[in-house]
Design a protein around this motif. Structure first.
Motif, PDB file in Angstrom:
ATOM      1  N   VAL A   1       0.829  -1.210   0.000  1.00  0.00           N
ATOM      2  CA  VAL A   1       0.000   0.000   0.000  1.00  0.00           C
ATOM      3  C   VAL A   1       0.864   1.261   0.000  1.00  0.00           C
ATOM      4  CG1 VAL A   1      -1.750   1.313   1.271  1.00  0.00           C
ATOM      5  CG2 VAL A   1      -1.927  -1.165   1.111  1.00  0.00           C
ATOM      6  N   HIS A   2       1.837   1.348   0.911  1.00  0.00           N
ATOM      7  CA  HIS A   2       2.633   2.570   1.023  1.00  0.00           C
ATOM      8  C   HIS A   2       4.042   2.432   0.468  1.00  0.00           C
ATOM      9  CE1 HIS A   2      -0.570   4.254   3.321  1.00  0.00           C
ATOM     10  NE2 HIS A   2      -0.432   3.421   4.322  1.00  0.00           N
TER      11      HIS A   2
ATOM     12  N   CYS B   1       3.180  -2.587   9.406  1.00  0.00           N
ATOM     13  CA  CYS B   1       3.676  -1.336   8.809  1.00  0.00           C
ATOM     14  C   CYS B   1       3.261  -0.121   9.631  1.00  0.00           C
ATOM     15  CB  CYS B   1       3.142  -1.187   7.382  1.00  0.00           C
ATOM     16  SG  CYS B   1       3.416  -2.635   6.363  1.00  0.00           S
ATOM     17  N   GLU B   2       3.925   1.004   9.360  1.00  0.00           N
ATOM     18  CA  GLU B   2       3.685   2.292  10.046  1.00  0.00           C
ATOM     19  C   GLU B   2       4.363   2.290  11.414  1.00  0.00           C
ATOM     20  OE1 GLU B   2       1.277   4.963   8.490  1.00  0.00           O
ATOM     21  OE2 GLU B   2       2.340   3.703   7.057  1.00  0.00           O
TER      22      GLU B   2
ATOM     23  N   ILE C   1       2.406   2.238  14.712  1.00  0.00           N
ATOM     24  CA  ILE C   1       1.648   0.989  14.819  1.00  0.00           C
ATOM     25  C   ILE C   1       2.604  -0.153  15.168  1.00  0.00           C
ATOM     26  CG2 ILE C   1       0.260  -0.688  13.507  1.00  0.00           C
ATOM     27  CD1 ILE C   1      -1.007   1.689  12.029  1.00  0.00           C
TER      28      ILE C   1
ATOM     29  N   ARG D   1      -5.478  -1.068  12.958  1.00  0.00           N
ATOM     30  CA  ARG D   1      -4.924   0.280  13.112  1.00  0.00           C
ATOM     31  C   ARG D   1      -4.372   0.780  11.777  1.00  0.00           C
ATOM     32  NH1 ARG D   1      -2.132  -1.347  18.692  1.00  0.00           N
ATOM     33  NH2 ARG D   1      -3.681  -0.494  20.143  1.00  0.00           N
ATOM     34  N   PHE D   2      -3.729  -0.099  11.038  1.00  0.00           N
ATOM     35  CA  PHE D   2      -3.166   0.276   9.748  1.00  0.00           C
ATOM     36  C   PHE D   2      -4.259   0.810   8.829  1.00  0.00           C
ATOM     37  CE2 PHE D   2      -0.231   0.159   6.241  1.00  0.00           C
ATOM     38  CZ  PHE D   2      -1.028  -0.095   5.133  1.00  0.00           C
ATOM     39  N   TRP D   3      -5.358   0.061   8.705  1.00  0.00           N
ATOM     40  CA  TRP D   3      -6.435   0.478   7.796  1.00  0.00           C
ATOM     41  C   TRP D   3      -7.181   1.694   8.330  1.00  0.00           C
ATOM     42  CZ3 TRP D   3      -6.002  -0.444   3.015  1.00  0.00           C
ATOM     43  CH2 TRP D   3      -5.292  -1.580   2.609  1.00  0.00           C
TER      44      TRP D   3
ATOM     45  N   ALA E   1      -5.726   4.088   9.998  1.00  0.00           N
ATOM     46  CA  ALA E   1      -4.823   5.196   9.665  1.00  0.00           C
ATOM     47  C   ALA E   1      -4.907   5.525   8.181  1.00  0.00           C
ATOM     48  CB  ALA E   1      -3.392   4.846  10.052  1.00  0.00           C
ATOM     49  N   PHE E   2      -5.023   4.505   7.336  1.00  0.00           N
ATOM     50  CA  PHE E   2      -5.144   4.711   5.892  1.00  0.00           C
ATOM     51  C   PHE E   2      -6.374   5.575   5.597  1.00  0.00           C
ATOM     52  CE2 PHE E   2      -4.579   3.684   1.467  1.00  0.00           C
ATOM     53  CZ  PHE E   2      -5.862   3.664   0.939  1.00  0.00           C
TER      54      PHE E   2
ATOM     55  N   LYS F   1      -5.908   9.191   7.026  1.00  0.00           N
ATOM     56  CA  LYS F   1      -4.945  10.052   6.342  1.00  0.00           C
ATOM     57  C   LYS F   1      -5.298  10.285   4.883  1.00  0.00           C
ATOM     58  CE  LYS F   1      -2.018  11.062   9.425  1.00  0.00           C
ATOM     59  NZ  LYS F   1      -2.017  10.110  10.524  1.00  0.00           N
TER      60      LYS F   1
END
Lengths: 227, 220
Positions: free
Chosen positions: A51-52, A66-67, A70, B97-99, B101-102, B105
């Motif tokens: 994704v990133h 990721c992140e 997190i 949390r990842f999704w 944040a996606f 943002k």
């Protein structure tokens, strides 16, 4: 204690990667560090963060996380019985730590970076003023969160210390570039002293990049326009 | 006691509007709702969110918590004995949390530009937004909810934007149902929940509201 197979994809110069490494050190987790080459993205990185396509990526037993913020929370939760807690225990304190960590990334860092990308003196001056204002907010946040203790998290380094402290190497580099003090002992005394404590922490010290080396890298990343 | 929990929010807000309300409803938490227009910087707003002066602000026992996703985690941790919003497994939690944040943002900026701007700016925003919708459609796949079988964190984060979908479709000139069938089915499943239905503003009222804003912004 079996920690499983742990890999971290990253770079020595990245603030966000450092966050993950500090957290792993705090929990005494051994890991394989996979250094990315500047200017390219490895196949593993692209596969693990489609994704990133950004570092850091923590891979724990072949499962990617990721992140940076997190990842730090994941490290705290996956290895909750190892070492001390990285997040505070009370829900309100956790919310405050998360709020300020988000502020560091969304507001403070953006202002810091705009000093490096500023074109001309006027833009630079404005960027510096913005950083000073936002650093002042962080000074107040430190006083509120630390409650007289040495770190944002209290007696030990925690989530918010890591979120902001990982910037200290770049903070110095930007100071040199701007020829202007950005972490002032008299204007923000609490943060100033906290910064020294943070950098000297045994879990942080070996990871903090050397200023000259980082400044050289910064010149590559943020080339100055031809006069 | 309802005066223990207060929520400052604004009915047409796009800041995951409904996200915090949905979470409170799922947990069965009673609260006092205070309609707060963020453009009017009242002393209450400035006092409770001095840094950003934005809504929503959640006030619990006199302490304020800002930012919808931070509020979601707080609500989940305080009212932990009922309906978990986040999974307990650390890896599943990290994915949620990842999704979250996606969505937090990536969605806001192109979303408002699709209904709030015209010309090239709008075209670029639409392209970006459609890409994000596609990513979310792929991530959902054949699951019932983003977390799997259980309605949770990511579902709440995304449904927080649902009231604005109709306005985005209208002014962006595309159909979410035509382009993203799985996402559409998912929204229908979410809309079966009382917590969601009672927390979201009426889509038609939002379209009307968007018209007014577009005129102000010079897009109409």
């Amino acid at each position: 204690m079996v920690t499983g197979d742990v890999k971290l994809i990253g770079s020595w110069a990245s603030v966000f990667v450092m966050r993950a490494r500090i957290a792993l050190n705090l929990k005494s987790i051994s890991y394989e560090f996979l250094q990315e080459t500047y200017g390219t993205k490895s196949e593993l990185l692209l596969k693990s963060n489609p994704v990133h396509k950004k570092i850091p990526v923590l891979i724990h037993d072949d499962k990617p996380v990721c992140e940076s913020n997190i990842i730090v929370q994941y490290i705290d939760e996956a290895w909750s019985s190892y070492g001390l807690s990285i997040l505070p225990s009370q829900p309100y304190d956790r919310a405050i730590a998360r709020f300020w960590a988000a502020y560091v990334d969304d507001k403070w860092f953006i202002a810091l970076r705009s000093i490096l990308t500023a074109r001309g003196e006027e833009e630079k001056k404005a960027a510096i003023a913005e950083v000073e204002e936002r650093t002042d907010h962080l000074e107040k946040a430190f006083i509120e969160c630390s409650n007289g203790k040495p770190f944002f998290n209290g007696d030990h380094i925690g989530y918010l210390d890591i979120a902001l402290g990982s910037f200290l190497g770049w903070w110095k580099v930007v100071e040199l570039d701007a020829n202007h003090i950005l972490l002032d002992e008299t204007k923000t005394p609490s943060l100033f002293q906290w910064a020294e404590r943070f950098c000297n922490d045994p879990d942080v010290k070996p990871l903090m990049p050397e200023t000259t080396k980082l400044a050289e890298f910064a010149r590559k990343l943020f080339p100055k326009p031809q006069a | 006691m309802t005066d223990e929990v207060i929520l400052l929010d604004y009915w047409p807000s796009m800041f995951g509007m409904g996200t915090t309300k949905i979470a409170l409803a799922e947990k069965g938490v009673a609260y006092e709702y205070k309609e707060t227009d963020p453009r009017v910087k009242t002393s209450l707003l400035i006092e409770t969110n001095p840094i950003h002066k934005k809504i929503p602000v959640l006030i619990h026992k006199g302490k304020q918590i800002c930012e919808p996703l931070i509020q979601l985690e707080y609500i989940d941790e305080v009212w932990s004995d009922t309906y978990p919003i986040l999974p307990s497994d650390p890896y599943q939690k990290a994915q949620a949390r990842f999704w979250g944040a996606f969505i937090d943002k990536k969605f806001y900026d192109p979303s408002w530009k699709v209904w709030g701007t015209t010309g090239e700016e709008q075209v670029t925003a639409k392209k970006e937004l459609l890409e994000h919708f596609k990513t979310l459609e792929t991530e959902l796949g054949d699951k019932t909810y983003y977390g799997g079988d259980v309605f949770g964190f990511v579902d709440i984060a995304l449904m927080g934007y649902y009231s604005w979908f109709k306005a985005i479709e209208k002014f962006g000139e595309f159909s979410i149902e035509a382009e993203f069938p799985k996402l559409t089915q998912w929204t229908k499943r979410c809309l079966e929940r009382d917590s969601v239905v009672n927390s979201l503003a009426d889509s038609d009222k939002i379209v009307e509201y968007a018209y007014v804003l577009r005129r102000k912004l010079g897009a109409e």
